[in-house]
Design an enzyme around this catalytic site. Structure first.
Site, mmCIF file in Angstrom:
data_model
loop_
_atom_site.group_PDB
_atom_site.id
_atom_site.type_symbol
_atom_site.label_atom_id
_atom_site.label_comp_id
_atom_site.label_asym_id
_atom_site.label_seq_id
_atom_site.Cartn_x
_atom_site.Cartn_y
_atom_site.Cartn_z
ATOM 1 N N SER A 130 -2.417 4.954 2.270
ATOM 2 C CA SER A 130 -1.557 4.468 1.192
ATOM 3 C C SER A 130 -0.259 3.838 1.684
ATOM 4 O O SER A 130 0.376 3.086 0.947
ATOM 5 C CB SER A 130 -1.225 5.609 0.226
ATOM 6 O OG SER A 130 -0.381 6.570 0.846
ATOM 7 N N LYS A 156 5.608 8.537 0.026
ATOM 8 C CA LYS A 156 5.631 7.201 -0.560
ATOM 9 C C LYS A 156 7.029 6.610 -0.359
ATOM 10 O O LYS A 156 7.931 7.264 0.143
ATOM 11 C CB LYS A 156 5.304 7.238 -2.058
ATOM 12 C CG LYS A 156 4.038 7.983 -2.431
ATOM 13 C CD LYS A 156 2.768 7.302 -1.962
ATOM 14 C CE LYS A 156 1.540 8.116 -2.349
ATOM 15 N NZ LYS A 156 0.286 7.543 -1.796
#
Length: 334
Positions: free
Chosen positions: A72, A160
């Protein structure tokens, strides 16, 4: 007794006495050496637990070792990268398995790569989480007793980038991000927004805008298939379109949820949750003050804030700052 016999007896006694003294001296020296060695090993054995405890507490509250679990964050961080996370300044949890955090010293900054609890992770309790993390740390991230039957490690923390910030509204179109800052009258493309705000990072796309029509149709196709509805004529061709469908279908909900929400709303326009989902993606995601919207740098392959929403800045546990493995990529993280 003659003089010669007395001299011999004296020499004999002197020799025996010297041997006795030498033996006693050697015996004492050996005893002291054994005691010294025994003391060293005892000290070593007694110091190991305290050393491990210190390392564990440092990982828990100061600097955490973390292994990147997925793609990701490509290409900034790759799967199995070993990194260090600064937890001291960002309010780590009080203890493992406890849903409370220490107050942060520094606020989250836009553009930082942050770690925070996975909203979908179910804790197995304080004792298990403590043992699991302790073994994970002292084994240098090689032992994880929380792995499932397939050998996959549990993802209790997500990593993230803090993209959406206080008062922002974020809108995705064909997978591209547009950001409308608080007080601004229009949104800016992400790359231009970075320049205006003097921040810099790179994102990765799995498909280009040239594929947007295909992606939209596949989104609609996936809705019909998920609901086991009869396909309309304009979607029947995707039944045989296996190669492209396999390539793009998995990225639809991850990289560009708007087409899927649109298709779902068209089918179930009378359901409020479908309308809410559509309007959220159509009008954009609003980030209240004190919150952040985390996004993966790999925009078409990241389950992030587009799905679980914004998160409170107070639950952010750390900031990635150093890559320690692999050797050819050691260095700071930006």
């Amino acid at each position: 007794m003659s003089v010669d016999k007395e001299d011999k007896l004296g020499d004999f006694l002197l020799e025996k006495t010297e041997k006795m003294l030498t033996w006693r001296k050697r015996h004492k020296m050996l005893s002291r050496e054994r005691s010294r060695r025994k003391g060293f090993f005892l000290d070593l054995l007694t110091s190991i637990p305290s050393t491990l405890l210190i390392v564990f507490l440092l990982n828990l509250y100061v600097i955490q070792a973390y292994v990147i679990p997925s793609e990701s964050m490509n290409t900034t961080l790759l799967p199995d990268d070993r990194i260090f996370v600064d937890k001291f300044h960002y309010g780590p949890e009080i203890w493992l398995g406890v849903d409370k955090h220490l107050p942060a010293i520094n606020p989250v900054v836009r553009g930082q790569i942050i770690t925070f609890p996975n909203p979908d992770y179910e804790s197995k309790g304080v004792i298990f989480e403590t043992l699991r993390r302790f073994l994970f740390y002292i084994s240098l991230t090689s032992v994880d007793i929380g792995r499932d039957a397939q050998g996959n490690p549990p993802i209790d923390l997500l990593i993230k980038r803090a993209v959406g910030y206080n008062g922002d509204r974020l809108i995705f179109r064909d997978g591209e991000l547009f950001i409308k800052g608080e007080g601004e009258s229009f949104e800016l493309p992400e790359h231009f927004f970075q320049r205006v705000n003097n921040i810099s990072y790179y994102t990765q796309r799995g498909y280009t805008q040239d594929n947007s029509e295909l992606v939209a149709k596949l989104a609609e196709y996936s809705i019909y298939r998920d609901l086991r509805l009869t396909l309309p004529a304009h979607l029947e061709r995707f039944e045989e379109f296996s190669q492209e469908r396999t390539r793009y279908l998995g990225r639809i909900t991850q990289g560009n949820p708007f087409p899927r929400s649109l298709a779902s709303m068209m089918i179930y326009a009378n359901r409020q949750e479908k309308l809410d989902d559509y309007y959220r993606h159509n009008r954009g995601i609003y980030v209240p003050h004190g919150y952040v919207l985390p996004l993966g740098d790999n925009r078409d392959n990241s389950l992030d804030g587009r799905y679980f929403g914004v998160i409170p800045q107070k639950i952010v546990q750390g900031r990635a700052f150093l890559r320690m493995w692999p050797w050819d990529r050691i260095g700071g993280i930006h």
